[in-house]
Write a protein that holds these residues in place. Structure first.
Motif, PDB file in Angstrom:
ATOM      1  N   VAL A 292      49.394  34.749  36.180  1.00  0.00           N
ATOM      2  CA  VAL A 292      50.658  34.936  36.883  1.00  0.00           C
ATOM      3  C   VAL A 292      50.921  33.529  36.962  1.00  0.00           C
ATOM      4  O   VAL A 292      50.277  31.923  37.266  1.00  0.00           O
ATOM      5  N   ILE A 293      52.660  33.251  37.198  1.00  0.00           N
ATOM      6  CA  ILE A 293      53.688  32.543  37.001  1.00  0.00           C
ATOM      7  C   ILE A 293      53.687  32.364  38.486  1.00  0.00           C
ATOM      8  O   ILE A 293      55.326  33.923  38.584  1.00  0.00           O
ATOM      9  N   MET A 294      54.607  31.474  39.056  1.00  0.00           N
ATOM     10  CA  MET A 294      54.972  31.482  39.973  1.00  0.00           C
ATOM     11  C   MET A 294      55.863  30.714  40.092  1.00  0.00           C
ATOM     12  O   MET A 294      55.880  28.849  39.561  1.00  0.00           O
ATOM     13  N   LEU A 295      57.618  31.247  40.047  1.00  0.00           N
ATOM     14  CA  LEU A 295      58.384  29.891  40.176  1.00  0.00           C
ATOM     15  C   LEU A 295      59.086  29.271  40.855  1.00  0.00           C
ATOM     16  O   LEU A 295      59.105  30.169  42.206  1.00  0.00           O
ATOM     17  N   GLY A 296      60.149  28.399  40.531  1.00  0.00           N
ATOM     18  CA  GLY A 296      60.826  27.901  41.485  1.00  0.00           C
ATOM     19  C   GLY A 296      62.089  28.156  42.135  1.00  0.00           C
ATOM     20  O   GLY A 296      62.945  28.229  40.843  1.00  0.00           O
ATOM     21  N   SER A 297      62.600  29.205  43.219  1.00  0.00           N
ATOM     22  CA  SER A 297      64.246  28.909  42.853  1.00  0.00           C
ATOM     23  C   SER A 297      65.406  27.936  43.605  1.00  0.00           C
ATOM     24  O   SER A 297      65.977  28.441  43.164  1.00  0.00           O
ATOM     25  N   TYR A 298      64.490  27.078  44.280  1.00  0.00           N
ATOM     26  CA  TYR A 298      65.328  26.018  44.258  1.00  0.00           C
ATOM     27  C   TYR A 298      64.841  24.890  44.222  1.00  0.00           C
ATOM     28  O   TYR A 298      65.004  23.998  45.132  1.00  0.00           O
TER      29      TYR A 298
ATOM     30  N   VAL B 218      55.272  37.643  37.274  1.00  0.00           N
ATOM     31  CA  VAL B 218      55.711  36.247  37.498  1.00  0.00           C
ATOM     32  C   VAL B 218      56.035  36.792  38.848  1.00  0.00           C
ATOM     33  O   VAL B 218      56.773  37.630  38.936  1.00  0.00           O
ATOM     34  N   LEU B 219      55.997  35.755  39.578  1.00  0.00           N
ATOM     35  CA  LEU B 219      56.808  35.770  41.250  1.00  0.00           C
ATOM     36  C   LEU B 219      57.577  34.527  41.400  1.00  0.00           C
ATOM     37  O   LEU B 219      57.478  33.031  40.743  1.00  0.00           O
ATOM     38  N   PHE B 220      58.761  34.566  42.560  1.00  0.00           N
ATOM     39  CA  PHE B 220      59.649  33.458  42.797  1.00  0.00           C
ATOM     40  C   PHE B 220      60.318  34.598  44.015  1.00  0.00           C
ATOM     41  O   PHE B 220      60.254  34.908  43.910  1.00  0.00           O
ATOM     42  N   HIS B 221      61.073  33.569  44.198  1.00  0.00           N
ATOM     43  CA  HIS B 221      61.710  33.941  45.347  1.00  0.00           C
ATOM     44  C   HIS B 221      63.029  34.911  45.875  1.00  0.00           C
ATOM     45  O   HIS B 221      63.115  36.417  46.248  1.00  0.00           O
ATOM     46  N   VAL B 222      63.783  34.935  45.153  1.00  0.00           N
ATOM     47  CA  VAL B 222      65.342  35.271  45.119  1.00  0.00           C
ATOM     48  C   VAL B 222      65.628  36.383  44.582  1.00  0.00           C
ATOM     49  O   VAL B 222      65.237  35.811  42.394  1.00  0.00           O
ATOM     50  N   PRO B 223      65.723  37.667  44.586  1.00  0.00           N
ATOM     51  CA  PRO B 223      65.484  38.512  43.224  1.00  0.00           C
ATOM     52  C   PRO B 223      66.737  38.497  42.399  1.00  0.00           C
ATOM     53  O   PRO B 223      68.089  38.108  42.761  1.00  0.00           O
ATOM     54  N   TRP B 224      66.055  38.665  41.710  1.00  0.00           N
ATOM     55  CA  TRP B 224      67.490  39.196  39.951  1.00  0.00           C
ATOM     56  C   TRP B 224      67.687  40.295  40.191  1.00  0.00           C
ATOM     57  O   TRP B 224      68.692  40.848  39.531  1.00  0.00           O
ATOM     58  N   TYR B 225      67.245  41.459  40.065  1.00  0.00           N
ATOM     59  CA  TYR B 225      67.606  42.825  40.446  1.00  0.00           C
ATOM     60  C   TYR B 225      67.575  43.026  41.655  1.00  0.00           C
ATOM     61  O   TYR B 225      66.570  43.860  42.535  1.00  0.00           O
TER      62      TYR B 225
END
Length: 434
Positions: free
Chosen positions: A248-254, A284-291
């Motif tokens: 599981v990868i947690m990314l930062g939108s900010y 993968v998880l992050f805050h701002v959706p791409w779709y």
């Protein structure tokens, strides 16, 4: 096909579909938290998170600056065979001063086991259950939680789910600069967050940046320490972890995400280390959706998508979970703005119960990659059954009942031809080049 897969298929086929005349319940008020006197050394806001193989991080606060960062734990109640000492921090934000914030890693712990523990040498006893070593495993997912009566409803429903790990794609407390709201959020989630690991990433409501006065993410980084160091990251804003056959990868939108950024370099290195035989599922998880086909927050994720989506496709990411938009949406497998059998399924689940309300308006016509969308509060459950199949379900908060309103079987890309593409395929080339 395994027996548990068959049983779950039967369960899906027997489930009642959502009523077409569904009437969305009205908004609910922000929760109030009556003041209560506590001893300065009493542990508060207890929550746990995964911290590497067979280890757990226990975090809590005390008003006393002299309380030790010690966790005693064992496999039977009030019989603590082990003890670990950790670290502590604190921070100031204008006129607010936090209590002492403790972070202590315990372990090694046995998989799928119940442990009893106590923080700081006193206070109440807590229980935690470690995740299993292999499938099946269940993740609960809810983004944009906040602190409203809808939040409480969502948490109550999650508590009824027999989950192993809770994942939050940003926007936790909605403190929005009012630091005492971080304290009340910690109090609100303690019953659940002290018993199962909560893995979180940041959203815009965690930023709390004031130019020349206050740094970004000061409270978030102080209170919710994640295993970034254990995963080779240089920042608490992006990290990865492995649990029961899932990477599981947690990314930062900010935080910076272009190809020259630390986050991009770390993501590329982390993806190249993934062994799909050991972890056949890649999330993968992050805050701002791409779709996103909701009118809210249109195109906000475009730049991050342009930079990082090729890396995710090259690695064969199975599922992407995001928040930010206060509604639910599930896509087909998608890449580069259209359906693609080797792309990831994208799910927007920013509907945990925040005070800003729901995003009710959608783009018309519905894009071809969008499969299901609805503006309601709720939570998701991902049950990975085996190396190839997982069952996703979204549970709408219908008044005070959790109603399963969307469900789908997912097949891992690890067993398909997508990962066997030629190295000169452009996304694969991006991942493999130095």
């Amino acid at each position: 096909m395994e027996l548990n897969v068959v049983l779950l298929i039967m369960l899906v086929s027997c489930a009642a579909t959502a009523a077409t005349d569904y009437v969305r319940p009205p908004p609910r008020a922000t929760l109030s938290f009556p003041w209560s006197k506590k001893r300065s050394s009493e542990p508060q806001q207890v929550h746990i998170s995964l911290a590497g193989e067979k280890h757990m991080r226990v975090s809590w606060t005390t008003n006393s600056k002299h309380s030790p960062s010690v966790v005693e734990y064992g496999t039977s109640s009030k019989n603590y065979s082990f003890a670990s000492k950790g670290e502590s921090t604190s921070y100031s934000y204008f006129l607010y001063s936090s209590g002492k914030i403790h972070h202590t890693v315990i372990g090694p712990l046995e998989h799928n086991s119940l442990y009893y523990y106590r923080c700081g040498g006193e206070g109440p006893e807590f229980q935690l259950k470690t995740p299993p070593s292999w499938f099946p495993i269940t993740f609960a997912v809810a983004g944009d939680l906040g602190q409203t009566e809808w939040t409480k409803s969502t948490l109550d429903h999650i508590n009824q789910c027999k989950y192993d790990v809770h994942m939050i794609p940003g926007d936790l407390s909605y403190a929005d600069y009012l630091q005492h709201r971080w304290d009340t959020f910690g109090e609100l989630v303690q019953p659940l967050a002290s018993a199962r690991p909560w893995m979180v990433t940041q959203g815009n409501h965690e930023k709390e940046y004031i130019p020349m006065l206050e740094d970004s993410f000061k409270s978030y980084n102080s209170r919710w320490k994640m295993p970034y160091q254990e995963s080779g990251s240089v920042s608490n804003l992006f990290y990865s972890f492995e649990v029961a056959g899932a990477h599981v990868i947690m990314l930062g939108s900010y935080t910076d995400y272009d190809k020259y950024s630390d986050q991009y370099s770390w993501l590329k290195a982390d993806l190249t280390k993934v062994d799909r035989k050991r972890t056949p599922w890649l999330l993968v998880l992050f805050h701002v959706p791409w779709y996103n086909s909701n009118e809210a927050h249109q195109h906000e994720g475009d730049d991050m998508k342009a930079a990082m989506e090729p890396l995710l496709r090259a690695a064969g990411v199975d599922l992407v979970l995001a928040g930010h938009v206060h509604a639910y949406e599930r896509t087909n497998r998608a890449y580069n703005g259209r359906s693609d059998p080797c792309g990831a399924v994208h799910i927007t689940i920013g509907d945990g119960g925040n005070r800003e309300g729901l995003a009710n308006k959608y783009v018309d016509p519905q894009p071809e990659w969008s499969i299901f969308r609805e503006a309601s509060f709720g939570h998701g459950e991902l049950r990975i059954v085996n190396t190839s199949h997982a069952y996703w379900s979204w549970h709408r908060n219908d008044d005070d009942e959790a109603v399963r309103s969307d469900q789908v079987w997912l097949t891992s890309l690890s067993g398909l031809e997508c990962l066997n593409e030629k190295a000169d395929h452009e996304p694969r080339k991006m991942l493999l080049e130095p």
